[in-house]
Each structure stands twice: as structure tokens, then as C-alpha cells.
Design a protein around this motif. Structure first.
Motif, PDB file in Angstrom:
ATOM      1  N   UNK A  55      -9.403  -4.702   5.378  1.00 53.69           N
ATOM      2  CA  UNK A  55     -10.682  -4.872   4.677  1.00 53.69           C
ATOM      3  C   UNK A  55     -11.771  -3.971   5.254  1.00 53.69           C
ATOM      4  N   UNK A  91     -18.898   1.103   5.500  1.00 58.44           N
ATOM      5  CA  UNK A  91     -20.111   0.481   4.958  1.00 58.44           C
ATOM      6  C   UNK A  91     -20.383   0.941   3.530  1.00 58.44           C
ATOM      7  N   UNK A  96     -16.853  -1.846  -0.526  1.00 56.58           N
ATOM      8  CA  UNK A  96     -17.558  -3.090  -0.875  1.00 56.58           C
ATOM      9  C   UNK A  96     -17.192  -3.578  -2.272  1.00 56.58           C
ATOM     10  N   UNK A  99     -13.762  -5.359  -1.593  1.00 55.77           N
ATOM     11  CA  UNK A  99     -13.885  -6.615  -0.840  1.00 55.77           C
ATOM     12  C   UNK A  99     -14.414  -7.721  -1.747  1.00 55.77           C
ATOM     13  N   UNK A 100     -13.768  -8.854  -1.680  1.00 59.94           N
ATOM     14  CA  UNK A 100     -14.267  -9.994  -2.449  1.00 59.94           C
ATOM     15  C   UNK A 100     -13.879  -9.927  -3.908  1.00 59.94           C
ATOM     16  N   UNK A 105     -10.790 -12.788   1.267  1.00 64.84           N
ATOM     17  CA  UNK A 105     -10.400 -13.301   2.580  1.00 64.84           C
ATOM     18  C   UNK A 105     -10.700 -14.794   2.693  1.00 64.84           C
ATOM     19  N   UNK A 122     -24.810 -21.952  -3.336  1.00 69.67           N
ATOM     20  CA  UNK A 122     -25.504 -20.666  -3.201  1.00 69.67           C
ATOM     21  C   UNK A 122     -24.533 -19.574  -2.774  1.00 69.67           C
ATOM     22  N   UNK A 123     -23.693 -19.897  -1.820  1.00 71.62           N
ATOM     23  CA  UNK A 123     -22.796 -18.879  -1.276  1.00 71.62           C
ATOM     24  C   UNK A 123     -21.650 -18.533  -2.219  1.00 71.62           C
ATOM     25  N   UNK A 124     -21.186 -19.526  -2.986  1.00 72.27           N
ATOM     26  CA  UNK A 124     -20.114 -19.221  -3.949  1.00 72.27           C
ATOM     27  C   UNK A 124     -20.685 -18.414  -5.113  1.00 72.27           C
ATOM     28  N   UNK A 126     -23.141 -16.470  -5.044  1.00 72.09           N
ATOM     29  CA  UNK A 126     -23.390 -15.111  -4.564  1.00 72.09           C
ATOM     30  C   UNK A 126     -22.132 -14.252  -4.677  1.00 72.09           C
ATOM     31  N   UNK A 127     -20.981 -14.848  -4.313  1.00 72.56           N
ATOM     32  CA  UNK A 127     -19.721 -14.109  -4.407  1.00 72.56           C
ATOM     33  C   UNK A 127     -19.451 -13.697  -5.858  1.00 72.56           C
ATOM     34  N   UNK A 130     -22.009 -10.904  -6.968  1.00 70.20           N
ATOM     35  CA  UNK A 130     -21.844  -9.592  -6.341  1.00 70.20           C
ATOM     36  C   UNK A 130     -20.945  -8.666  -7.156  1.00 70.20           C
ATOM     37  N   UNK A 131     -19.988  -9.258  -7.847  1.00 68.78           N
ATOM     38  CA  UNK A 131     -18.992  -8.391  -8.506  1.00 68.78           C
ATOM     39  C   UNK A 131     -18.913  -8.576 -10.013  1.00 68.78           C
ATOM     40  N   UNK A 178     -14.525 -20.093  -2.906  1.00 67.47           N
ATOM     41  CA  UNK A 178     -15.360 -18.898  -2.782  1.00 67.47           C
ATOM     42  C   UNK A 178     -14.502 -17.633  -2.801  1.00 67.47           C
ATOM     43  N   UNK A 179     -13.355 -17.671  -2.135  1.00 68.15           N
ATOM     44  CA  UNK A 179     -12.486 -16.492  -2.118  1.00 68.15           C
ATOM     45  C   UNK A 179     -11.957 -16.177  -3.510  1.00 68.15           C
TER      46      UNK A 179
END
Ligand SMILES: Nc1ncnc2c1ncn2[C@@H]1O[C@H](COP(=O)(O)OP(=O)(O)OP(=O)(O)O)[C@@H](O)[C@H]1O
Ligand SMILES: [Mg+2]
Lengths: 333, 328
Positions: A55, A91, A96, A99-100, A105, A122-124, A126-127, A130-131, A178-179
Motif C-alpha cells: 500500500x 504521497x 491514493x 488505497x481504500x 486494509x 463520520x469515518x466510514x 469519509x471513506x 474519498x473515492x 469501513x474497508x
């Protein structure tokens, strides 16, 4: 069939003031679409570093110094193209976007891998955001659906929960949700069941198997527990001190192990058929310190089949010994 | 959350009572009273008072009453908005401290804003670019900030400003506004003068704060949740600002509470050097002259500000950190 992921000659070193830690020192393995590959090895043998290298998550002072990480990338129109992840800027945008989205992961420590001051919802979300080019409400709907899918009771309310309000099993389920947020083609699970109790462990394994089937994902499953490997993996990669010792389909590894290390590892599993009171065989000697790795085969100081003048002078390479198994040992040269 | 704030507010009168007793007795602790030092002063200038005059003076200021009575008279007066009369200045205390208090709070707020808006970015940059040129640069800057006495910075800046720009940077007002009544022009004049002393006072705090922020953030950057955010595909800056910075700031928020009182007492020398009309020098003078009523009121205001400050930082912290909210 072409592999989804093909790792060749991967080396990841950490450049510390005290010296260089060769955490991963020449690792090869393939993952085919829809396959579950188990990576097994004792603590500290470089399992986590291997998948973090894939990754491109290795941070200074560590670096991927050599090797290829070939991944079958799929663009938005579904066209496939092989890219070497080892060549990407760690980076940069390219890695990026993978990833995800394509490679997800499940980390080793679910408790510490959620931010304690943000809700899991919030965190899920966000995942997802992001994509995927979706609205916030849509992302919320997807997140709730994912939580539902991993068997989280009251998913809608749990969106507002913090990770430390959940039990170990539920926390791991939230992490899996989340993954899976973006339907990855490759899921990497780093010892996903070590932090939870045995009963919950079995449930989480069951869940991962079901999800793998439904989403038709490939999975890399890391563990130091051969029992878990037997339950879940199609194909096994046995690692020792940063190198691959043996690879093969799970039946062959368990019933026809070839490498002395694999044999030793299998003998150290407690068996219910063993006569009572018999001492459990353990592997002789201890794992060398990362700074004082033996030259030649890393396992020779503990190996029963040690051949002086051979094993300690040059390093054996991983070679196929039949159409299923490959072994890195001079016994098979 | 609301319940938590109410609980804290209910505690306020109790705390104030404890502190008022405390302030009163601390002030009473040194031997002698104002009249004693007044007599000494008179003696130094060659004149003296007879015993009757002394008694009359003591009676006039209630100094002959028992302690308890003195205390309740003092507190009772304050509750009615009467802070008493300064024995030293022979003026009502309220009148003496009103403007100074306002200026002190303003200066404190300004200092706070400057030091936080410098220190937090410096800490973030130093931590994320650990051991880079910029990190070393800030490290040197921080050590200088901590090691240089603030009053020396003040003197150097005063000298620089005077010799190169010909401006005098002492005081908070231009001469024509010092005793003028409040007006828009006076407020603008204040703003023009306020930033330099605020900057001088902020430098020291900035250096410390930036060090702590750097250390906190370095700890947080190694946590698994940061790696997880990377594994999700977040860009580095976005994830750093959202997750570890949030967690690294939390412990700092709890220090906001002591900011004002600390600045009060810590700035006495600077305030003297720069001739700032703040509370610090007033407290110093009241203590050396045993002007106990004035000193008592100022100490009590310190305590009050400390309590309010702690309340603000606790509420902020609870708002930022759900784990603390749950405990409360
Ligand atoms: N950031 C780092 N800096 C220096 N050395 C590291 C770092 N991360 C890992 N290593 C070293 O790399 C080696 C492999 O570590 P790794 O975490 O991959 O082990 P592992 O097989 O995942 O073990 P476990 O089962 O305990 O998780 C270890 O010797 C470890 O000390
Ligand atoms: Mg690991």
C-alpha cells in the motif's frame, strides 16, 4: 488467469541510527482474483511491513528499496492496466486513488485505528466520499448499508457511536464495514482476529468468508495462527525473517510441507490427538535480533536439516518444486 | 453538555467564597497593617502622630474590629458593588482598577490570539517536517524565545523602534489620549499601541506552546488511526489536520484557563518596562505598601478570572473530546 497482485523481489529496509533493519528482504507471492491468500509467520517476520509496502504506507526511516509490486488496476471505464505500485510516489495521487478504493486494509489494531474523537459514521462516510462522487446523504446511506451488511445491530444509531463505545467484536465489524466502503477488489486483513476473544473470532472469520464470496474479492489474510489459516485460506505464504520460505495451496502446506521451517511450525501446533502429558514440540532456538541476521538462509541456525558450508554461505531462492508448491531451501536444489 | 456547564456554574459561588477567605487571610498575614506603614512613612519624613490619632485612623478604616467582622464588611461591600477605598491612593478601588482591568483583559486576549496563531502552525510544521531545516530553524527560534527574558525583548524592541523609526512604544495610548474619555478615536489609538506589547508578551508563550504542540503531534502521528486514514486514501495534509492535530491540541486547551492570571503576574516587569497601565504594577505597589483592601480585591479578581478561564477551557475540552463529555 492473470494475478491481481504480483509481488516480486520486494525489499523494505528501515534505516535506523543503530543500523539497517531488513524487515522485508526478498518476498515473492501472487494473489489471484477471488483468492484468499494467507500469510503466516512468527511475530516480527515482516508480515505487516510486507502489506504496508504494497500500500506504500511505509514511513521514514523505512523505504521500499527494491522489487516490483504489480497490480491490475481498473480505471473508471473498467479497463485494466498493470501498474507497478513500487514505482509510485508514496504521497502521490495515483497511489491514493488505489488505497481504500481498489485495495483496502483491515488494520492490526481496530481500537487504535479509529480516531477516538470522531464518530465511526463520520469515518466510514469519509471513506465513501474519498473515492465516490456521491452526495453526503448518499454516502450516509451507503455507510449504513455497509454496517448492516457486516451485521452491526442498529446501524443507523451506531453511526453516531465512537469506537470506544463498541465491544471488540462490533468495533472490528465497523472496521470491516469501513474497508468495504468502496467495494475493493483486494482486501488486506492484518491479523483481524487477534485482538478479540475466541468466540467472536470465529464469527468475524465467518463474516469475512461470506463477504469475500458476495463481493468476489481477493483477500490477503495475515496471521501467526496456522489454525486460522486452515479455516480460511486457499493458498499459503510462509514467511520467516523477512523472506518467503514456502508457498502452496493450503492442503499441500498442511499435508505435504516441504521446507524444514514449515514442518517445524506445523509440529508446534497442539493436537487433540497427542497423548496427554506429552510436551509440545517448539522450534529450537530463538528468532535472531533484526540487526544480527544470519547470512545465507535466515533459518539455518534453528534448522534441523542445516548443511554447513551451504546454508550459511549463500541465500536460497524461492523455486517451484512441483506445479503447486514453491520452496526456498537448498534441500531441493 | 448543558448539564455539565450548569454543574460547573453552580460550583462558582462556593469557589469564590473559598478564594475570598483565602485572599483575605493572605493579605492579613504580614505583621502590621496600613496604619503601621503609614506611621513608618511619616517617621521617615520627620513627623509623627500621637496614639489618639493612630486609634482614630484605625477606627475610621475599621482596622480595630475583629478579623471576622473585617472580612464580612469587606465581602458585603463587594456584593453591593462597593470594593472599598484604597488606603494608599485614597480613591475608590473600583475607579482605580476599572480601566486597568479592561486593558489587562484586552492585552491578555490579544497576547493569547497572537501566541496561539503562531504556535499551533509552527508546532504542526515542525512535527510534520521533523528534522528538516525548517524544524531546526523553529527549534532555535523557540529556544531563544524561552531563554530570552521577556523584559529584555521589550527593551530591545523599544530601543529598535525608537532609534530606527523614532517612535516611542511605551504605554498603550498616545499622550493626547491617556486621560481622554473613551471615544472611537481613543479605541483606534489603543489598537495601534496594543499589538506590540501583546507581541512581546506572546513570544515567550509562543515558544513554549510550539514545543508542546510539536511533541504532542509527534506522538499522535505514530498512532494507528493516522496510518488507517492514509490507507483510506486521504491526502497527507487533510488527514493530519483532521485527526492528529485535533488530538494534539486537546491537552493544550486545558491550559487556556490559567492564561489570563498567569499573564497578570508574569507581565509585571514587562508592564513596568513598557509603562503599561495594567493591573500587574498596581498589585505590586499595593503589596509593598500594604494597601490590603486593594491587594485583596486584585487577588480575588485573579482568582475569579482563573475560575472563569478554567470553566471556559473545560467546556471547550468537553466540546472537542467526546470521551470527556461522557465522563462529565
Ligand atoms: N517503523 C519501524 N522502524 C524500525 N523497524 C521496524 C519498523 N516497523 C517494523 N520494523 C521491524 O520490521 C520487522 C518486521 O515487523 P512487522 O511489523 O512486519 O512484523 P509482523 O510479522 O507483522 O509481526 P506481528 O505478528 O507481531 O505483527 C520487525 O523486526 C520490526 O522490528
Ligand atoms: Mg504485524
Amino acid at each position: 488467469m492473470e494475478p491481481l497482485l504480483s509481488v516480486r523481489g520486494l525489499k523494505t529496509y528501515f534505516y535506523l541510527d543503530e543500523g539497517t533493519v531488513k524487515a522485508v528482504d526478498g518476498v515473492d507471492f501472487d494473489v489471484f482474483p477471488g483468492q484468499i491468500v494467507g500469510i503466516v509467520g512468527e511475530s516480527g517476520c515482516g508480515k505487516s511491513v510486507t502489506i504496508k509496502s504494497v500500500l506504500r504506507l511505509i514511513q521514514n526511516p523505512g523505504r521500499v528499496v527494491e522489487g516490483e509490486i504489480l497490480f491490475r488496476h481498473q480505471d473508471e471505464d473498467g479497463r485494466e492496466k498493470t501498474i507497478d505500485l513500487a514505482q509510485l510516489d508514496p504521497h502521490g495521487k495515483a497511489i491514493r486513488s488505489i488505497r481504500g478504493a481498489e485495495i483496502a486494509l483491515i488494520p492490526q489494531e481496530p481500537m487504535a485505528s479509529f480516531s477516538p474523537v470522531h464518530t465511526i459514521g463520520d469515518q466510514i462516510m469519509e471513506a465513501v466520499l474519498l473515492h465516490q462522487d456521491v452526495s453526503k446523504e448518499e454516502a450516509r446511506r451507503i455507510s449504513i448499508e455497509r454496517l448492516h451488511e457486516v451485521g452491526m445491530p442498529n446501524p443507523e444509531q451506531r453511526m453516531k457511536a465512537y469506537s470506544w463505545e463498541l465491544s471488540g467484536g462490533l468495533r472490528q465489524r465497523a472496521m470491516i464495514a469501513m474497508s468495504l466502503a468502496c467495494n475493493p477488489r483486494l482486501l488486506i486483513a492484518d491479523e483481524p482476529t487477534t485482538a478479540i476473544d475466541v468466540t467472536t473470532q470465529a464469527q468475524v472469520l465467518r463474516l469475512l468468508l461470506d463477504l469475500q464470496e458476495q463481493h468476489n474479492m481477493a483477500v490477503i489474510f495475515i496471521t501467526h495462527d496456522l489454525g486460522v489459516i486452515a479455516q480460511i485460506a486457499d493458498f499459503v505464504v510462509v514467511m520467516y525473517l523477512g523472506r518467503v520460505m514456502e508457498t502452496g495451496p493450503v492442503e499441500d502446506i498442511f499435508f505435504h510441507p516441504q521446507h524444514p521451517y514449515t514442518k517445524a511450525l506445523l509440529e508446534s501446533i497442539p493436537s487433540i490427538y497427542a497423548p496427554a502429558g506429552e510436551r509440545l514440540p517448539t522450534i529450537e532456538g530463538s528468532i535472531p535480533h533484526p540487526f544480527s541476521r544470519p547470512s545465507g538462509c535466515p533459518f539455518y541456525p534453528r534448522c534441523k536439516a542445516f548443511m554447513p558450508g551451504v546454508c550459511n554461505t549463500s541465500t536460497p531462492q524461492l523455486k517451484p518444486i512441483n506445479d503447486r508448491q514453491a520452496v526456498s531451501c537448498f534441500l531441493y536444489d | 453538555m448543558t448539564q455539565y456547564i450548569i454543574k460547573r456554574l453552580l460550583l462558582l459561588p462556593l469557589l469564590l467564597f473559598i478564594f475570598s477567605v483565602f485572599a483575605f487571610f493572605i493579605i492579613q498575614a504580614p505583621p502590621g497593617d496600613f496604619v503601621t506603614s503609614y506611621i513608618a512613612e511619616l517617621a521617615a519624613s520627620g513627623s509623627s502622630m500621637d496614639q489618639a490619632q493612630v486609634e482614630a485612623l484605625r477606627e475610621q478604616y475599621g482596622l480595630d474590629q475583629p478579623m471576622i467582622v473585617q472580612y464580612f464588611r469587606w465581602v458585603g461591600g463587594m456584593l453591593r458593588g462597593n470594593f472599598g477605598v484604597s488606603l494608599d491612593w485614597k480613591r475608590p478601588i473600583m475607579e482605580l482598577i476599572k480601566e486597568r482591568l479592561l486593558l489587562t483583559v484586552l492585552l491578555g486576549a490579544m497576547t493569547f490570539i497572537i501566541s496561539w496563531s503562531l504556535a499551533i502552525p509552527i508546532g504542526i510544521i515542525s512535527a510534520t517536517k521533523k528534522y528538516s531545516f525548517i524544524d531546526y530553524f523553529f527549534t532555535v527560534f523557540n529556544y531563544m524565545g524561552v531563554a530570552t527574558p521577556t523584559f529584555m525583548t521589550a527593551l530591545i524592541l523599544m530601543w529598535l523602534a525608537y532609534s530606527y523609526f523614532g517612535v516611542s512604544v511605551t504605554g498603550l495610548f498616545s499622550p493626547e489620549y491617556v486621560d481622554a474619555p473613551w471615544s472611537l478615536a481613543r479605541a483606534m489609538d489603543l489598537l495601534k499601541h496594543l499589538w506590540l506589547p501583546a507581541l512581546i508578551l506572546a513570544l515567550d508563550g509562543t515558544a513554549r506552546l510550539a514545543r508542546v504542540m510539536r511533541a504532542n503531534l509527534l506522538d499522535e502521528l505514530n498512532k494507528p488511526y493516522v496510518e488507517m486514514a492514509r490507507a483510506k486514501g486521504m491526502s497527507e495534509w487533510r488527514l493530519v489536520l483532521k485527526y492528529p492535530v485535533h488530538l494534539a491540541i486537546n491537552p493544550l486547551v486545558s491550559t487556556i484557563g490559567w492564561y489570563l492570571p498567569m499573564l497578570f503576574s508574569g507581565s509585571v516587569i514587562v508592564a513596568t518596562v513598557l509603562n503599561l497601565p495594567t493591573i500587574g504594577p498596581l498589585l505590586l505597589r499595593s503589596l509593598t505598601n500594604q494597601d490590603m483592601f486593594l491587594a485583596g480585591v486584585i487577588v480575588l479578581i485573579y482568582c475569579f478570572l482563573a475560575i472563569i478561564g478554567t470553566l471556559i477551557s473545560d467546556v471547550l475540552l468537553a466540546w472537542l473530546d467526546p470521551r470527556i463529555r461522557m465522563e462529565a
